[in-house]
Each structure stands twice: as structure tokens, then as C-alpha cells.
Design a protein around this motif. Structure first.
Motif, PDB file in Angstrom:
ATOM      1  N   ALA A 172       0.803  -1.213   0.000  1.00  0.00           N
ATOM      2  CA  ALA A 172       0.000   0.000   0.000  1.00  0.00           C
ATOM      3  C   ALA A 172       0.842   1.271   0.000  1.00  0.00           C
ATOM      4  N   ASP A 173       1.925   1.299   0.774  1.00  0.00           N
ATOM      5  CA  ASP A 173       2.735   2.515   0.843  1.00  0.00           C
ATOM      6  C   ASP A 173       3.482   2.784  -0.454  1.00  0.00           C
ATOM      7  N   GLY A 174       3.748   1.752  -1.236  1.00  0.00           N
ATOM      8  CA  GLY A 174       4.422   1.940  -2.505  1.00  0.00           C
ATOM      9  C   GLY A 174       3.501   2.468  -3.587  1.00  0.00           C
ATOM     10  N   ILE A 175       2.352   1.850  -3.758  1.00  0.00           N
ATOM     11  CA  ILE A 175       1.434   2.232  -4.846  1.00  0.00           C
ATOM     12  C   ILE A 175       0.605   3.460  -4.497  1.00  0.00           C
ATOM     13  N   ASN A 176       0.045   3.504  -3.278  1.00  0.00           N
ATOM     14  CA  ASN A 176      -0.858   4.605  -2.925  1.00  0.00           C
ATOM     15  C   ASN A 176      -0.122   5.909  -2.664  1.00  0.00           C
ATOM     16  N   GLN A 177       1.061   5.831  -2.035  1.00  0.00           N
ATOM     17  CA  GLN A 177       1.780   7.057  -1.691  1.00  0.00           C
ATOM     18  C   GLN A 177       2.871   7.374  -2.713  1.00  0.00           C
ATOM     19  N   GLY A 178       2.778   6.707  -3.851  1.00  0.00           N
ATOM     20  CA  GLY A 178       3.668   6.988  -4.965  1.00  0.00           C
ATOM     21  C   GLY A 178       2.863   7.508  -6.146  1.00  0.00           C
ATOM     22  N   PRO A 179       2.588   6.651  -7.132  1.00  0.00           N
ATOM     23  CA  PRO A 179       1.877   7.120  -8.330  1.00  0.00           C
ATOM     24  C   PRO A 179       0.469   7.633  -8.058  1.00  0.00           C
ATOM     25  N   LEU A 180      -0.275   6.997  -7.135  1.00  0.00           N
ATOM     26  CA  LEU A 180      -1.660   7.426  -6.916  1.00  0.00           C
ATOM     27  C   LEU A 180      -1.737   8.778  -6.213  1.00  0.00           C
ATOM     28  N   LEU A 181      -0.928   8.978  -5.187  1.00  0.00           N
ATOM     29  CA  LEU A 181      -0.935  10.262  -4.487  1.00  0.00           C
ATOM     30  C   LEU A 181      -0.458  11.377  -5.410  1.00  0.00           C
ATOM     31  N   SER A 182       0.548  11.102  -6.220  1.00  0.00           N
ATOM     32  CA  SER A 182       1.034  12.100  -7.185  1.00  0.00           C
ATOM     33  C   SER A 182      -0.058  12.458  -8.178  1.00  0.00           C
ATOM     34  N   PHE A 183      -0.752  11.448  -8.697  1.00  0.00           N
ATOM     35  CA  PHE A 183      -1.834  11.668  -9.651  1.00  0.00           C
ATOM     36  C   PHE A 183      -2.933  12.504  -9.008  1.00  0.00           C
ATOM     37  N   TYR A 184      -3.241  12.214  -7.758  1.00  0.00           N
ATOM     38  CA  TYR A 184      -4.297  12.927  -7.043  1.00  0.00           C
ATOM     39  C   TYR A 184      -3.923  14.397  -6.841  1.00  0.00           C
ATOM     40  N   CYS A 185      -2.645  14.665  -6.572  1.00  0.00           N
ATOM     41  CA  CYS A 185      -2.186  16.033  -6.313  1.00  0.00           C
ATOM     42  C   CYS A 185      -1.810  16.782  -7.594  1.00  0.00           C
ATOM     43  N   GLY A 186      -1.730  16.064  -8.709  1.00  0.00           N
ATOM     44  CA  GLY A 186      -1.261  16.685  -9.943  1.00  0.00           C
ATOM     45  C   GLY A 186       0.224  16.971  -9.893  1.00  0.00           C
ATOM     46  N   SER A 187       0.935  16.218  -9.078  1.00  0.00           N
ATOM     47  CA  SER A 187       2.365  16.431  -8.882  1.00  0.00           C
ATOM     48  C   SER A 187       3.184  15.382  -9.617  1.00  0.00           C
ATOM     49  N   THR A 188       4.464  15.269  -9.274  1.00  0.00           N
ATOM     50  CA  THR A 188       5.363  14.348  -9.977  1.00  0.00           C
ATOM     51  C   THR A 188       5.844  13.241  -9.053  1.00  0.00           C
ATOM     52  N   TRP A 189       5.681  12.008  -9.505  1.00  0.00           N
ATOM     53  CA  TRP A 189       6.173  10.824  -8.791  1.00  0.00           C
ATOM     54  C   TRP A 189       7.528  10.453  -9.367  1.00  0.00           C
ATOM     55  N   LEU A 190       8.501  10.271  -8.492  1.00  0.00           N
ATOM     56  CA  LEU A 190       9.837   9.884  -8.936  1.00  0.00           C
ATOM     57  C   LEU A 190      10.202   8.524  -8.374  1.00  0.00           C
ATOM     58  N   SER A 191      10.558   7.628  -9.272  1.00  0.00           N
ATOM     59  CA  SER A 191      11.033   6.299  -8.904  1.00  0.00           C
ATOM     60  C   SER A 191      12.088   5.886  -9.929  1.00  0.00           C
ATOM     61  N   PRO A 192      13.199   6.626  -9.980  1.00  0.00           N
ATOM     62  CA  PRO A 192      14.198   6.420 -11.040  1.00  0.00           C
ATOM     63  C   PRO A 192      15.157   5.269 -10.793  1.00  0.00           C
ATOM     64  N   PHE A 193      15.005   4.593  -9.662  1.00  0.00           N
ATOM     65  CA  PHE A 193      15.863   3.441  -9.354  1.00  0.00           C
ATOM     66  C   PHE A 193      15.132   2.552  -8.370  1.00  0.00           C
ATOM     67  N   GLY A 194      15.647   1.336  -8.212  1.00  0.00           N
ATOM     68  CA  GLY A 194      15.051   0.419  -7.255  1.00  0.00           C
ATOM     69  C   GLY A 194      15.604   0.666  -5.866  1.00  0.00           C
ATOM     70  N   LEU A 195      14.919   0.115  -4.876  1.00  0.00           N
ATOM     71  CA  LEU A 195      15.377   0.267  -3.496  1.00  0.00           C
ATOM     72  C   LEU A 195      16.493  -0.734  -3.239  1.00  0.00           C
ATOM     73  N   ASP A 196      17.726  -0.259  -3.358  1.00  0.00           N
ATOM     74  CA  ASP A 196      18.902  -1.099  -3.156  1.00  0.00           C
ATOM     75  C   ASP A 196      19.784  -0.424  -2.120  1.00  0.00           C
ATOM     76  N   THR A 197      19.833  -0.988  -0.929  1.00  0.00           N
ATOM     77  CA  THR A 197      20.570  -0.347   0.163  1.00  0.00           C
ATOM     78  C   THR A 197      22.084  -0.428  -0.014  1.00  0.00           C
ATOM     79  N   THR A 198      22.548  -1.174  -1.010  1.00  0.00           N
ATOM     80  CA  THR A 198      23.988  -1.188  -1.293  1.00  0.00           C
ATOM     81  C   THR A 198      24.377  -0.004  -2.184  1.00  0.00           C
TER      82      THR A 198
END
Length: 613
Positions: free
Chosen positions: A227-253
Motif C-alpha cells: 500500500a505505501d508503494g502504490i498509494n503514496q507513490g503514483p496514486l498520491l502524485s496523480f491525485y495532487c497533480g504532482s510528480t512521482w519519482l522512482s528512477p531506481f530500485g530500493l537497493d541499500t547497497t
């Protein structure tokens, strides 16, 4: 604002950037609406009608956003399923909800044994290359290529170019937007039903709490199947008319990507989980100014309880405010927020509720006084409709509109809430809420296992780490590595126990249930061998790797890395590096850790450090 109103609104700014993804690919609002319109015809071509279900699983983030938004506008129910999900779990979910269409990566067709006539395969890059090739050489498509384009996404959308969308005029607020399956047994998976009313009322809350608008740039690289990935990423951005950024994967290395992105993309809000903050605390040298830009507002910690010490430490290191959000899959995302306003900010608490009612009750259902512990109950428009086809469970968890969270909480004299315990057996491992029964169910299928118990114990990095206790037949060799190979084949990575402890028997209570406290004490007393003093530096690194990653020593080599060695994930990498530092009495810099691609690299860095001692 509902989904149809939202689609009308974003038509007003087609050139505005909706998303920036891998390789800095920019997607405009015009792009996303144009694609969604074509997807509406795709749904019609499969004979789908409002209320039917679409199962979506892909590494393609753009496909996830496109299909999800189009499905909501069409009135379909989306089932997002992690591509790491194992066949047994997938089978249980499919049997439970019976999707009408599957849109998945090609490898999942056979892995999950899906029906080919109801499946579209996500093949974005390969299709794009073939189209360019055909244009360059003016070759007619072969029958095989035509058939592939009809069954692959997004190539199949070419058939609907220029057509007007066929979305319904309105979608009922009571329609189910998505069903998200939380951890549960494979035979009885728990599907959280979130309606359009739940989802869009909550997006409005999030927008207001986080103070987001069209100028916001939201960095969210969390798992989009949660839920935190999809809803607070692309969906929240779409709702606000803002920009969602996910230019890389979550890699802690490769945390430098996260740090550099704040300045590069002019980020205003960034979503993290406590485990990621633990990495920030460890790996920050030279990056302390990462969040000191004119654009950045604050970090938002979600998915798990945030330890007060870690919270304050990271804020002190980076001089940045961290909002702490309490919520469940059953509440869309949040319910209680610590920050950003000073009036509802107190480190060590989950803050105060927004747009919902909260109460704490004792075992008799009576409301508790200040500083009295009890179960946390929530009520509001964002509370789930219930679990899919699970009437008995729904009766237990939702009573008179109040969601019984199973979390033990208290409210202080200033009105701040804190989580102090849990009624349920749920384990929160690295931000993943996991039912231990699901793991136990798999362990008990292992040959020679008579009984088992899985628990969570506090951990400074993972929040809680999973420990499995096994009672096996006398004739069975207690081989930890064999057990791990078995479990990795049947469990998602986040559900594989951090430690396996063999026991002769379990202590049981009067009712016959296994007693938990003795196991917790045993876990504290049991230390896994993680070092050896015999051999060269490289041989010692091999031994530590074998112990941390739970593999046989002969499987480890100088070229072993997270790419080719089982068990070498981000979490275990952190443990591996920390163990090496303790063993060799050295301290790695952030840049040194980020440059370690394999064991040979680590050996080279250790050799240089020891020469300088």
C-alpha cells in the motif's frame, strides 16, 4: 474528488510531468491519460465489466501505474501481487478471488501456471525494439510477431490508437478499488477490500497532512505491491497533480543514488521505512547535507514502528525532519501522524489522529484513561470494507464501525499516541507485516519436522527478525543450510527466517499451546557463529559469508555477490558488513561500502586498511 473527476482534472495539464522513472524516462499526464484511454478498449476486448478483477504483477513500474489507474476509472478491482510471490500462495489467492484478466511478466506465466487465454504479458522493452527494427527495414510483421503483439502489453494497445475512451460515466464510491492480500496461510489468504470511497477520501487526507500540491516532487521507490508503494507513490502524485519519482530500485547497497536524487530531481518529499533509516544512520559519511536543499521538506517514515533513538539520530545527522505515520493495510495507509506540524510532533510517539476517530479500550471494551494501555481502535471513511469472502474474520475485526487493530497503545496527557505492544502474533520484519502461521505452514511440509514455532524478536535493523524453532525426527540431520534451501524455494525473501534454532521439545501451557517466552529467552541466549580466526583474510570472509547467508562454505568464492549467492540481500549485506567490521576491527566509509561489488572487493579494502594500522 472521485476517479472520474480526477481524470477530468488532469486533462487540464497534459504537458506536466507525471513520473520520472528508470533512465530518467519522463511520462506526462497526457501520456498517462492517452494510455489509460486505450486500456479501456483493452478491457472491453476481454469482455470485462465493472466489478470484475484484474491481477497485476510486473517489474515494470509504469505498467503498474497505467493499468491501475485505468482499472479504477473503468470500475474494475485491481489485485496487485508481488512478482516474488511463490506458486502456492498465488494459487490460493487466484482460487479465492478468481481474476478475469492477468497482466504479468512473461516468466510468471509458467511459474504461476496461469491461463494463457486470460493473460497479457508485459514486454515493453522487447516490443519497442522490434517495432523500431521493422520501421527501419520496412518489413512486414510475421504471424508470430502479430500474435505476440496481441498478447503483450503495451504493444496490444496499438490496436486502439485514436479511439475515444469507453469508460463508464461514473464509478460508484462503494465499488472495490483494490484487494490487497496481506500475510496469511496459503489456504486462507486475507484480502483487504478498499473501496473508492476509502481510497480517495484518504488520498485527500494525505495530501493535506503532507502539504502537497502540483509543485510537489515525491520520491517513492518502495515496493509498489504494498500500500505505501502504490498509494503514496503514483496514486498520491496523480491525485495532487504532482510528480512521482522512482528512477531506481530500493537497493541499500547503492544509497548514494537516493542521496544524489534529492538535489538532482529537486525532491520535496521522500518516503522511507525504518529499516532504510537504519542504513542512513550507518552509511552517511559525506552525505550529511543531502536533504539541505531549498526544495526538500521532510522524510516520511511508513510501514513500521519507528524507534525513538534511530529517529532522533537520523534527524541529528542530516538536520532534517522525519514524519512518522501509523497505519495498516486495512486503513489504506495512515491514520495517526507525528508531524509535520510542531503541535502534533513528538519523537517516540505516532502523533495524533487526522480525519478519523481513535480510542483505546481495555479487555472489557471500556475506554482507557490517559497513560493506560489498551487495544487501539480506529474509525473513519478510510477503514476497509472488510476481508474478501471472510465473514467470520470481519465480525472479529470490525465491530460497530470500529477497526480493532490488535496493537496495544496508550495516549499521554498531551494527546499523543504510542504503540507499546501487540495482541496479535504479527511480525513486522523490515516493514513487512508477516503472519508467522504462513511460515509455519511451509516449515511443517519439510520432511522430518515434527513441530515448529515462528516468532519475532526485536532487532535494531529489521524492527523484528524472524526466528524459526524446529523440532525434528532423531534420524534427521539438523542441517540449517538444507532448511534454508527448502524455505527459499517456497517463501518470499522477506518471509525467510533470519535464524533457525533446533530444539529437543517445546514447553507447552495447560491448553497445549507452545509457550513463547521460553523461546524468546532461548533466542537471546543462542548466538549464530559468524566468524572464524583460522585462515587468510579471504578465507575468513568466506566463512562469515557462509554463516550470514546460510549457504555451504564451498558455495562461496571471491566473485560471490548479491547477484550470484543465495541469501545475499540488502538486509543480510548490512549484517555481513557489520560482522566483518567487528571481526577485523575496522570501520568502512560510506563510499567504501558502496564500492563493494563482491567478496574480492571487500578483501582488497580490508587489506589496505590493515596495512595502514
Amino acid at each position: 474528488m472521485n476517479i472520474s473527476e480526477l481524470f477530468k482534472k488532469v486533462h487540464e495539464f497534459p504537458k506536466r510531468t507525471f513520473a520520472i522513472l528508470e533512465d530518467d524516462q519522463k511520462i506526462t499526464y497526457g501520456d498517462i491519460i492517452n494510455t489509460a484511454n486505450k486500456i479501456s478498449h483493452l478491457f472491453v476486448s476481454f469482455g470485462l465489466q465493472q466489478g470484475e478483477k484484474v491481477l497485476l504483477s510486473s517489474t515494470d513500474k509504469l505498467a503498474i501505474a497505467e493499468v491501475t489507474l485505468a482499472a479504477y476509472r473503468f470500475g474494475l478491482t485491481v489485485i496487485l501481487l508481488d512478482f516474488n510471490s511463490k506458486k502456492g500462495r498465488v494459487k490460493g489467492i487466484i482460487e479465492a478471488c478468481k481474476p478475469s484478466l492477468f497482466i504479468v511478466d512473461p516468466n510468471l506465466l509458467q511459474e504461476w501456471n496461469l491461463e494463457t487465454d486470460k493473460t497479457l504479458l508485459v514486454k515493453r522493452s522487447k516490443v519497442a525494439k522490434s517495432v523500431v527494427f521493422k520501421k527501419l527495414f520496412n518489413k512486414a510483421a510475421t504471424n508470430e510477431a502479430v500474435e505476440d503483439s496481441l498478447k503483450s502489453f503495451p504493444a496490444c494497445l496499438k490496436n486502439f490508437e485514436g479511439l475515444q475512451p469507453v469508460f463508464p460515466k461514473e464509478v460508484s464510491e462503494s465499488a472495490i478499488a483494490y484487494i490487497m492480500y496481506t500475510s496469511g496461510s496459503t489456504s486462507e489468504p486475507k484480502g483487504v477490500m478498499i473501496t473508492h470511497a476509502n481510497l480517495f477520501s484518504h488520498l485527500e487526507t494525505l495530501k493535506n497532512v503532507y502539504k502537497m500540491d502540483a509543485a510537489s516532487k515525491i520520491l517513492n521507490v518502495l515496493n509498489p505491491f504494498h500500500a505505501d508503494g502504490i498509494n503514496q507513490g503514483p496514486l498520491l502524485s496523480f491525485y495532487c497533480g504532482s510528480t512521482w519519482l522512482s528512477p531506481f530500485g530500493l537497493d541499500t547497497t547503492q544509497l548514494e543514488k537516493f542521496y544524489f536524487s534529492i538535489y538532482k530531481y529537486e525532491i520535496t518529499h521522500a518516503f522511507v521505512v525504518p529499516t532504510l533509516l537504519a542504513f542512513f544512520e550507518k552509511l552517511h559519511l559525506g552525505f550529511e547535507d543531502s536533504f539541505k536543499t531549498s526544495d526538500f521538506k521532510f522524510l516520511i517514515s511508513v510501514a513500521a514502528q519507528l524507534d525513538a533513538r534511530l529517529w532522533q539520530s537520523v534527524m541529528d545527522i542530516f538536520k532534517v525532519k522525519i514524519i512518522n505515520v501509523y497505519g495498516l493495510t486495512e486503513t489504506v495507509n495512515g491514520s495517526i501522524y507525528c508531524g509535520p506540524e510542531d503541535s502534533n510532533f513528538k519523537v517516540g510517539t505516532i502523533g495524533k489522529p487526522v480525519d478519523c476517530e481513535v480510542k483505546i479500550v481495555d479487555e472489557n471494551g471500556n475506554e482507557c484513561l490517559s497513560n493506560e494501555k489498551g487495544e487501539l481502535l480506529l474509525k473513519g471513511t478510510h477503514i476497509m470494507l472488510g476481508y474478501y469472502n471472510n465473514a467470520e474474520e470481519n465480525k472479529q475485526i470490525i465491530k460497530d464501525g470500529w477497526l480493532h487493530t490488535g496493537d496495544i497503545a496508550l495516549k499521554d496527557e498531551d494527546g499523543f499516541y504510542s504503540i507499546v505492544g501487540r495482541k496479535k502474533s504479527m511480525i513486522n520484519a523490515g516493514g513487512f507485516r508477516i503472519q508467522p502461521e504462513e511460515i509455519e505452514e511451509v516449515i511443517l511440509t519439510m520432511e522430518g519436522v515434527d513441530a515448529c514455532k515462528v516468532i519475532g524478536v526485536p532487532d535494531p535493523i529489521l524492527i523484528e527478525k524472524i526466528i524459526a524453532f524446529l523440532k525434528v525426527d532423531r534420524i534427521i540431520v539438523k542441517d540449517e543450510v538444507v532448511c534454508y534451501k527448502f524455505l527459499r524455494a517456497l517463501l518470499e525473501p522477506e518471509k525467510v527466517p533470519s535464524q533457525i534454532i533446533f530444539v529437543d521439545d517445546f514447553q507447552r501451557g495447560i491448553s497445549g499451546k507452545i509457550m513463547i517466552e521460553p523461546l524468546k529467552n532461548l533466542a537471546l541466549q543462542t548466538k549464530t557463529l559468524t566468524e572464524t580466526s583460522i585462515g587468510s583474510n579471504l578465507e575468513i570472509l568466506f566463512q562469515i559469508a557462509a554463516n550470514v547467508f546460510k549457504v555451504k562454505p564451498e558455495e562461496v568464492s571471491a566473485t560471490s555477490s548479491s547477484i550470484n549467492l543465495a541469501g545475499w540481500d540488502s538486509m543480510n549485506n548490512f549484517i555481513y558488513i557489520t560482522t566483518i567490521e567487528e571481526r577485523f576491527k575496522v570501520q568502512f566509509s560510506t563510499s567504501e561500502i558502496m564500492s563493494m561489488k563482491n567478496i574480492q572487493d571487500i578483501d582488497r579494502i580490508i587489506t589496505m586498511k590493515l596495512k595502514n594500522v
